[in-house]
Write an enzyme that holds these catalytic residues in place. Structure first.
Site, mmCIF file in Angstrom:
data_model
loop_
_atom_site.group_PDB
_atom_site.id
_atom_site.type_symbol
_atom_site.label_atom_id
_atom_site.label_comp_id
_atom_site.label_asym_id
_atom_site.label_seq_id
_atom_site.Cartn_x
_atom_site.Cartn_y
_atom_site.Cartn_z
ATOM 1 N N SER A 14 2.635 7.744 -15.526
ATOM 2 C CA SER A 14 1.904 9.310 -15.621
ATOM 3 C C SER A 14 0.618 9.308 -16.313
ATOM 4 O O SER A 14 -0.040 8.421 -16.072
ATOM 5 C CB SER A 14 2.869 10.325 -16.135
ATOM 6 O OG SER A 14 2.583 11.604 -15.995
ATOM 7 N N ASN A 56 2.930 2.142 -10.854
ATOM 8 C CA ASN A 56 1.594 2.196 -11.431
ATOM 9 C C ASN A 56 0.291 2.704 -10.482
ATOM 10 O O ASN A 56 -0.716 3.316 -10.942
ATOM 11 C CB ASN A 56 1.239 0.889 -11.892
ATOM 12 C CG ASN A 56 -0.395 0.718 -12.624
ATOM 13 O OD1 ASN A 56 -0.564 1.583 -13.586
ATOM 14 N ND2 ASN A 56 -1.062 0.072 -11.728
ATOM 15 N N ASP A 59 0.886 -1.129 -0.067
ATOM 16 C CA ASP A 59 0.115 0.025 0.060
ATOM 17 C C ASP A 59 0.901 1.128 -0.132
ATOM 18 O O ASP A 59 1.644 1.501 1.056
ATOM 19 C CB ASP A 59 -1.095 0.001 1.286
ATOM 20 C CG ASP A 59 -1.889 1.143 1.233
ATOM 21 O OD1 ASP A 59 -1.500 2.144 0.668
ATOM 22 O OD2 ASP A 59 -2.904 0.862 2.035
ATOM 23 N N TYR A 73 -5.676 15.910 -9.785
ATOM 24 C CA TYR A 73 -4.989 14.891 -10.623
ATOM 25 C C TYR A 73 -3.827 15.518 -11.518
ATOM 26 O O TYR A 73 -2.893 14.916 -11.556
ATOM 27 C CB TYR A 73 -5.979 14.131 -11.541
ATOM 28 C CG TYR A 73 -5.437 13.327 -12.144
ATOM 29 C CD1 TYR A 73 -4.854 12.013 -11.561
ATOM 30 C CD2 TYR A 73 -5.695 13.124 -13.383
ATOM 31 C CE1 TYR A 73 -4.259 10.982 -12.233
ATOM 32 C CE2 TYR A 73 -5.061 11.822 -14.217
ATOM 33 C CZ TYR A 73 -4.525 10.921 -13.672
ATOM 34 O OH TYR A 73 -3.916 9.571 -14.243
ATOM 35 N N LYS A 113 0.076 14.601 -11.310
ATOM 36 C CA LYS A 113 0.811 14.232 -12.325
ATOM 37 C C LYS A 113 1.961 15.259 -13.034
ATOM 38 O O LYS A 113 2.664 14.887 -13.608
ATOM 39 C CB LYS A 113 -0.034 13.789 -13.510
ATOM 40 C CG LYS A 113 -0.974 12.289 -13.231
ATOM 41 C CD LYS A 113 -0.141 11.332 -12.705
ATOM 42 C CE LYS A 113 -0.825 10.034 -12.625
ATOM 43 N NZ LYS A 113 -0.148 8.776 -12.141
#
Length: 276
Positions: free
Chosen positions: A130, A79, A52, A144, A148
């Site tokens: 990404s 990922n 985690d 988000y 990124k």
């Protein structure tokens, strides 16, 4: 001797597809996830264990378990991630923190944990997943986008630092995939009532509905791109995978003058500004 790759977020979507793709091509796979599942039948070279990214202790434990199982780890695919969706003003501080904990700090903690092993064996590969959202922005995903963009800057800078140690950093940028990512983002949509945004939201939702109807890359196609990044023997930093619309957006961001690009986004995504 087979190489070994550790993949985070391997329970579904891109992570699961990548685990299967590498395993089929003879790699040992440490498939990590928050809630470990049974390894797929027929794959003795897939080892499933808990990781985690919000719990650093589980990162250390997964790396140690992978090394104990296969002797070494040659590559890591970061990922695990998700997209917080909604108007920024409606998002809670806790949601902001969680977005960065998973998409940025989780990646950093995983890399920090694996680097001593890579330094000891004098080689290693890091592939960070990404997004197109790390190259251009869209409304309703400001957090988000921020996470990124941070991941992109971190990865690019880190690639220079680690090259001297024979450790390669690469970035794979999917431009939308047919996985459960959109469903997860919708589940995390922050819907605090703010009627002043209603006209904007109506226009933005129409835009997202159009995006949902586009031909998206499959998780398996992204997995193939990750495998290419891991095996092509180059020091290429970025790998794009997505449809023509995605490719066009990235190209526009790279080639248009800054303000011209901003105006093109406003025209495309903010029709409410000209509506009666």
């Amino acid at each position: 001797m087979s190489k070994t790759i550790l993949i985070t977020g391997a329970s579904s979507g891109i992570g699961k597809a990548a685990a299967l793709h590498f395993a089929r091509n003879g790699w040992n796979v440490v498939a990590t996830m928050r809630s470990p599942q049974t390894a797929p039948e027929g794959f003795d070279n897939i080892f499933v264990t808990r990781l985690d990214v919000q719990l650093p202790g589980t990162i250390d434990e997964a790396i140690a378990a992978g090394i104990a199982r296969f002797g070494r780890i040659d590559a890591v695919v970061n990922n695990a991630g998700y997209g917080q969706y909604g108007i920024f003003e409606a998002v809670t501080p806790e949601q902001v923190q969680a977005q960065f904990d998973v998409n940025v700090f989780g990646v950093m903690n995983t890399i920090r944990a694996i680097l001593p092993h890579f330094r000891e064996q004098k080689s290693g590969l890091i592939i960070n997943i990404s997004s197109g959202a790390g190259r251009f922005t869209l409304p309703l995903i400001s957090l988000y986008n921020a996470s990124k963009f941070a991941l992109e800057g971190f990865s690019e800078s880190l690639s220079f630092e680690l090259a001297a140690l024979n450790i390669t950093v690469k970035i794979v940028e999917p431009g939308g995939t047919s996985t459960n990512f959109i469903k997860t983002s919708e589940e995390k949509y922050s819907a605090k009532p703010l009627p002043e945004y209603d006209r904007f939201l109506n226009a933005a939702f129409r835009m997202f509905d159009n995006l949902k109807g586009m031909q998206l890359a499959t998780a398996e196609e992204v997995a193939e791109t990750i495998y290419e990044a891991a095996t092509d023997g180059t020091n290429t930093l970025r790998y794009l995978i997505g449809n023509e619309d995605f490719q066009r957006r990235v190209q526009n961001r790279l080639t248009l003058p800054d303000q011209a690009y901003i105006e093109s986004v406003r025209e495309a995504y903010m029709p409410f500004m000209t509506e009666a």
